[in-house]
Design a protein around this motif. Structure first.
Motif, PDB file in Angstrom:
ATOM      1  N   CYS A   1       0.824  -1.208   0.000  1.00 22.43           N
ATOM      2  CA  CYS A   1       0.000   0.000   0.000  1.00 22.43           C
ATOM      3  C   CYS A   1       0.858   1.258   0.000  1.00 22.43           C
ATOM      4  N   GLU A   2       1.924   1.247   0.799  1.00 22.72           N
ATOM      5  CA  GLU A   2       2.821   2.395   0.839  1.00 22.72           C
ATOM      6  C   GLU A   2       3.522   2.587  -0.505  1.00 22.72           C
TER       7      GLU A   2
ATOM      8  N   SER B   1      -6.694  -5.053   2.996  1.00 22.91           N
ATOM      9  CA  SER B   1      -5.290  -5.397   3.190  1.00 22.91           C
ATOM     10  C   SER B   1      -4.518  -4.217   3.750  1.00 22.91           C
ATOM     11  N   CYS B   2      -4.806  -3.030   3.236  1.00 22.53           N
ATOM     12  CA  CYS B   2      -4.117  -1.826   3.720  1.00 22.53           C
ATOM     13  C   CYS B   2      -4.502  -1.514   5.165  1.00 22.53           C
ATOM     14  N   LEU B   3      -5.775  -1.695   5.500  1.00 27.45           N
ATOM     15  CA  LEU B   3      -6.221  -1.434   6.864  1.00 27.45           C
ATOM     16  C   LEU B   3      -5.541  -2.384   7.846  1.00 27.45           C
ATOM     17  N   ALA B   4      -5.424  -3.655   7.434  1.00 29.13           N
ATOM     18  CA  ALA B   4      -4.777  -4.637   8.305  1.00 29.13           C
ATOM     19  C   ALA B   4      -3.293  -4.323   8.473  1.00 29.13           C
TER      20      ALA B   4
ATOM     21  N   ALA C   1     -20.090   2.807  -5.812  1.00 27.21           N
ATOM     22  CA  ALA C   1     -19.800   1.729  -6.771  1.00 27.21           C
ATOM     23  C   ALA C   1     -18.322   1.364  -6.770  1.00 27.21           C
ATOM     24  N   ARG C   2     -17.448   2.372  -6.656  1.00 31.73           N
ATOM     25  CA  ARG C   2     -16.014   2.084  -6.677  1.00 31.73           C
ATOM     26  C   ARG C   2     -15.582   1.324  -5.427  1.00 31.73           C
ATOM     27  N   ILE C   3     -16.062   1.755  -4.256  1.00 34.18           N
ATOM     28  CA  ILE C   3     -15.620   1.125  -3.007  1.00 34.18           C
ATOM     29  C   ILE C   3     -16.216  -0.264  -2.850  1.00 34.18           C
ATOM     30  N   ALA C   4     -17.350  -0.525  -3.512  1.00 35.56           N
ATOM     31  CA  ALA C   4     -18.016  -1.822  -3.382  1.00 35.56           C
ATOM     32  C   ALA C   4     -17.429  -2.885  -4.309  1.00 35.56           C
TER      33      ALA C   4
ATOM     34  N   TRP D   1     -12.121  -3.409  -2.657  1.00 32.78           N
ATOM     35  CA  TRP D   1     -12.272  -3.525  -1.205  1.00 32.78           C
ATOM     36  C   TRP D   1     -11.275  -4.516  -0.619  1.00 32.78           C
ATOM     37  N   ARG D   2     -10.911  -5.526  -1.378  1.00 34.16           N
ATOM     38  CA  ARG D   2      -9.904  -6.476  -0.890  1.00 34.16           C
ATOM     39  C   ARG D   2      -8.581  -5.754  -0.650  1.00 34.16           C
TER      40      ARG D   2
END
Length: 277
Positions: A38-39, A140-143, A127-130, A135-136
Motif C-alpha cells: 500500500c505504501e 489489506s491496507c487497513l490490516a 460503486a467504486r468502493i463496493a 475492497w480487498r
C-alpha cells in the motif's frame, strides 16, 4: 514584450524543473523503502507527476531559451501540452467537487465520535468502493496499517470513557459495531451481542450487525459502515486535492498565456524579418 514573455516562461519552467527533481527522487526513494504494498502504491502518482513535470519543464525551457526558428516546434508542443493539462485539471476539479459534495458523519447522542452510512455518499464512490477487488486491497491496507490496533490502549477503559473518544471515520466504521446494533461494550476490542438478541429489523440494517465479529482480523471490515468511514476519509483528502487543483489550474493558465505570447512574438519576428512589416 517578446523578451519579457520568453524570460518569464523560461524562469517559471526553471522553477518547475527544480521542483520536479526532488519530487521524483523522493518518490523513488520512498517507494524503494516502503514496507508494504500500500505504501509503495501511494508513491506511484508522485513519481508520475514528477516525471511529467520534468518533461514539460524541459520542453518549455527549450521553447523559451532556444533560437527562435528552432524553438518554435518546442513552443507549439509546450502550449498544446499545457492546454490539455488545463482541460484535464479543470475537468478533474469539477468531478472531484461533484462526487465529494455529498456525505457527512452523523452525530450520535452521548458519543464523542460520529458514525457514517454508505448511502449518504455519491453513487460513483459507492460503486467504486463496493468493487470486490478494490475492497480487498483496502482491507489489506487497513490490516497492514493496524488501524484498529491503535485502540489497544483503550482496552482497560470503561464504556463512558470509550464513548467520549474522538475516533477517526475509519476507526468508527471498521473497529466497532454500529451503535444502532445495540451491542454491549466490554472493551475496545470486544463487544457482546444483546442478551435479548437482535430484532430482525436491526439485524437487517445493511447487514452490519450480522457482519460484526470479535475476531481481531475481521471486526467490522465487511460492514457498510467501514466502507462509509473509508469514503469519509477519501472525501476529506479529495477536498484538499480540490484546493491544490485550483491553485495548479491558475499556474497552468499563466503558463499557457505566456506560451501563447511567446508564440505570437515568434510569429511577429518572422513576419518582420521576412519583410512583411
Amino acid at each position: 514584450m517578446a523578451r519579457l514573455s520568453h524570460g518569464l516562461l523560461g524562469a517559471l519552467n526553471l522553477v518547475t524543473l527544480l521542483l520536479s527533481l526532488p519530487m521524483l527522487c523522493a518518490g523513488v526513494y520512498f517507494r524503494m523503502r516502503a514496507a508494504t504494498e500500500c505504501e509503495r502504491a501511494l508513491q506511484v502518482p508522485v513519481i508520475a507527476l514528477g516525471c511529467a513535470l520534468l518533461l514539460l519543464s524541459l520542453v518549455g525551457l527549450a521553447g523559451a531559451c532556444g533560437r527562435r526558428p528552432a524553438a518554435a516546434p518546442f513552443l507549439w508542443a509546450y502550449v498544446v501540452a499545457v492546454f490539455l493539462l488545463v482541460v484535464a485539471v479543470f475537468a478533474f476539479t469539477v468531478f472531484a467537487f461533484e462526487v465529494t459534495n455529498r456525505g457527512a458523519g452523523s452525530a450520535v447522542s452521548g458519543r464523542g465520535y460520529r458514525e457514517y452510512r454508505l448511502g449518504d455518499y455519491s453513487g460513483w464512490l459507492q460503486a467504486r468502493i463496493a468493487e470486490p477487488e478494490t475492497w480487498r486491497r483496502v482491507e489489506s491496507c487497513l490490516a497492514e496499517a493496524r488501524v484498529c490496533g491503535q485502540l489497544d490502549g483503550a482496552v482497560g477503559q470503561g464504556a463512558m470513557d470509550f464513548y467520549r473518544q474522538h475516533l477517526s471515520p475509519v476507526q468508527s466504521g471498521c473497529c466497532k459495531p454500529p451503535t444502532r446494533c445495540g451491542f454491549r461494550y466490554v472493551n475496545a476490542t470486544f463487544w457482546e451481542t444483546p442478551r435479548s438478541g437482535m430484532s430482525p429489523e436491526v439485524a437487517g440494517v445493511g447487514g452490519d450487525c450480522r457482519a460484526w465479529s470479535n475476531d481481531q482480523q475481521v471486526l467490522c471490515f465487511e460492514c457498510d459502515a467501514c466502507k462509509a468511514g473509508m469514503l469519509a476519509t477519501v472525501k476529506k483528502k479529495w477536498k484538499a486535492v480540490w484546493v491544490v487543483n485550483v491553485a495548479l489550474l491558475a499556474v497552468l493558465v499563466l503558463l499557457y498565456t505566456l506560451g501563447c505570447c511567446a508564440l505570437r512574438s515568434n510569429a511577429g519576428s518572422r513576419y518582420y524579418n521576412g519583410g512583411g512589416a
